[in-house]
Scaffold this motif. Structure first.
Motif, PDB file in Angstrom:
ATOM      1  N   THR A   2      -2.130 -28.192  81.652  1.00  0.00           N
ATOM      2  CA  THR A   2      -1.143 -27.767  80.673  1.00  0.00           C
ATOM      3  C   THR A   2       0.119 -28.599  80.804  1.00  0.00           C
ATOM      4  OG1 THR A   2      -1.990 -25.520  80.719  1.00  0.00           O
ATOM      5  CG2 THR A   2       0.205 -25.825  79.815  1.00  0.00           C
ATOM      6  N   THR A   4       3.813 -28.754  78.841  1.00  0.00           N
ATOM      7  CA  THR A   4       4.731 -28.277  77.826  1.00  0.00           C
ATOM      8  C   THR A   4       6.137 -28.740  78.170  1.00  0.00           C
ATOM      9  OG1 THR A   4       5.066 -26.195  78.998  1.00  0.00           O
ATOM     10  CG2 THR A   4       3.362 -26.225  77.311  1.00  0.00           C
ATOM     11  N   GLY A   5       6.967 -28.895  77.151  1.00  0.00           N
ATOM     12  CA  GLY A   5       8.344 -29.278  77.379  1.00  0.00           C
ATOM     13  C   GLY A   5       8.495 -30.743  77.731  1.00  0.00           C
ATOM     14  N   ASN A   6       9.705 -31.123  78.055  1.00  0.00           N
ATOM     15  CA  ASN A   6      10.016 -32.518  78.341  1.00  0.00           C
ATOM     16  C   ASN A   6       9.750 -32.856  79.803  1.00  0.00           C
ATOM     17  OD1 ASN A   6      10.794 -32.682  75.728  1.00  0.00           O
ATOM     18  ND2 ASN A   6      12.997 -32.797  76.140  1.00  0.00           N
ATOM     19  N   GLY A  26       8.476 -32.935  74.123  1.00  0.00           N
ATOM     20  CA  GLY A  26       8.051 -32.021  73.073  1.00  0.00           C
ATOM     21  C   GLY A  26       7.034 -31.009  73.556  1.00  0.00           C
ATOM     22  N   ASP A  27       6.549 -30.226  72.603  1.00  0.00           N
ATOM     23  CA  ASP A  27       5.664 -29.096  72.880  1.00  0.00           C
ATOM     24  C   ASP A  27       4.215 -29.523  72.781  1.00  0.00           C
ATOM     25  OD1 ASP A  27       4.260 -26.697  72.940  1.00  0.00           O
ATOM     26  OD2 ASP A  27       5.650 -25.643  71.613  1.00  0.00           O
ATOM     27  N   ARG A  28       3.460 -29.230  73.802  1.00  0.00           N
ATOM     28  CA  ARG A  28       2.037 -29.566  73.841  1.00  0.00           C
ATOM     29  C   ARG A  28       1.264 -28.994  72.650  1.00  0.00           C
ATOM     30  NH1 ARG A  28      -2.501 -31.250  77.147  1.00  0.00           N
ATOM     31  NH2 ARG A  28      -4.168 -30.974  75.636  1.00  0.00           N
ATOM     32  N   GLN A  30       2.134 -29.065  69.606  1.00  0.00           N
ATOM     33  CA  GLN A  30       2.309 -29.916  68.429  1.00  0.00           C
ATOM     34  C   GLN A  30       1.292 -31.071  68.444  1.00  0.00           C
ATOM     35  OE1 GLN A  30       4.263 -29.232  66.006  1.00  0.00           O
ATOM     36  NE2 GLN A  30       5.981 -28.002  66.759  1.00  0.00           N
ATOM     37  N   PHE A  58       4.069 -33.801  70.106  1.00  0.00           N
ATOM     38  CA  PHE A  58       3.972 -33.934  71.552  1.00  0.00           C
ATOM     39  C   PHE A  58       3.934 -35.431  71.817  1.00  0.00           C
ATOM     40  CE2 PHE A  58       1.201 -33.862  75.489  1.00  0.00           C
ATOM     41  CZ  PHE A  58       2.184 -33.357  76.325  1.00  0.00           C
TER      42      PHE A  58
END
Length: 268
Positions: A2, A4-6, A26-28, A30, A58
């Protein structure tokens, strides 16, 4: 796995026995966009694009083999290996398909992916590139030069190849930072990529690309010209051509216009 995030510090994954450095923004959840750097640069060249596009994508940036914090390995390699490195990175991130944007050498990597790994791509953006960039002999000579004399041998003349005189005069800090990045590159890794470019000729096969494709040219690019971009666009069925007022590193020199063209194409 997983993500997520920067990922501001970046990560390293093992690919074909070497460590490949990458960063995510960005968000995984996307859609994924992969950004591939030019010869002599690193993933920081995409800072302006990542800052804008991470809200909708992402964004995965990586240092091409032999550049930045990515090792080159001891064996010679060609454009196929650079393409397979991207496939391995997608596998590492457990991403089935992604949009891909590559500039110059990264654009050659993108062409190879479009020809041989189309099933992994949603869209393809080929910026400041050609199906064959220059001739074999000059690339071999440059590889020999940096192996013998180090990166200073090419760093001094880089700005004039990369940017217009107006940009060099106006954006002295940006130019100095990118030239410093080039000077700090590993000479062996840079030379190995020069040798890969010496052999990379996709002229006979780019017509096989069926992925939705955008070709971006710099109107003042002396390395991969507007005519080179037109040649590509005419051979990739259904592709679009856009130009920006810039020289070779157009995503830096014309960052806002480049990012707008990229985003407009990707969100179609």
């Amino acid at each position: 796995m997983t993500h997520t995030g920067n990922d501001t510090a970046g990560k390293t994954c093992e690919v074909d026995g070497i460590g490949m450095h990458y960063r995510t923004d960005g968000d995984r959840a996307q859609p994924c966009l992969i950004l591939s750097n030019s010869l002599g640069t690193d993933l920081s060249m995409w800072d302006a694009q990542a800052a804008v596009l991470a809200g909708d994508f992402f964004v995965v940036r990586y240092d091409t083999r032999g550049h930045g914090q990515s090792a080159s390995g001891s064996a010679p390699f060609g454009i196929e290996r650079l393409g397979l490195d991207v496939v391995a990175l997608l596998d590492h991130l457990d991403i089935a398909r992604a949009a891909f944007c590559g500039i110059s050498m990264g654009g050659l990597t993108g062409q190879w992916l479009g020809i041989h790994q189309a099933q992994r791509l949603t869209q393809l953006v080929l910026a400041n590139t050609a199906a064959r960039i220059g001739g074999a002999a000059p690339w071999q000579l440059r590889a020999e030069q940096v192996r013998r004399d180090g990166m200073a041998a090419v760093a001094g003349s880089a700005a004039a190849r990369w940017f217009t005189p107006q940009f060099i005069a106006r954006e002295t800090d940006t130019v100095a930072r990118m030239v410093a990045t080039l000077r700090d590159q590993d000479a062996g890794g840079y030379a190995a990529c020069c040798e890969a470019l010496a052999q990379a000729d996709l002229c006979a096969s780019v017509g096989m690309i069926t992925v939705p494709t955008l070709v971006i040219a710099g109107e003042h690019d002396p390395v991969t010209t507007l005519d080179d971009a037109r040649w590509l666009q005419q051979r990739v069925a259904g592709s679009r051509l856009a130009s920006v007022c810039a020289s070779h590193i157009s995503n830096v020199e014309a960052a806002q216009a480049f990012t707008a063209q990229l985003r407009d194409f990707l969100v179609l």
